[in-house]
Scaffold this motif. Structure first.
Motif: not given
Length: 68
Positions: A28, A46, A43, A15, A30, A17
């Motif tokens: 956020c 997860v 993110s 992953w 990813e 970001k």
């Protein structure tokens, strides 16, 4: 695009970001890229749902958002 159910991370997914994600805990995103698919997740969550796109679909999305 497919919405994936929460699943444990696989060893083969690496992953990354977004460089546009803030460090203050805001939005956020990813992504993890495999040969046929680009996976996208939040993110901050997860283990939560993910989206998956074909590589050509993702490239079209990136081109569109970059104004190309």
């Amino acid at each position: 695009m497919n919405a994936e159910q929460p699943i444990p991370d696989s060893a083969e997914l690496v992953w990354h970001k977004s460089s546009h994600s803030g460090g203050d805990g805001g939005e956020c995103v990813e992504v993890a890229v495999t040969v046929p698919t680009v996976h996208v997740r939040d993110s901050k969550n997860v283990r939560g749902p993910r989206l998956s796109f074909g590589v050509s679909q993702w490239a079209a999305f990136v081109d569109f958002t970059a104004g190309r």
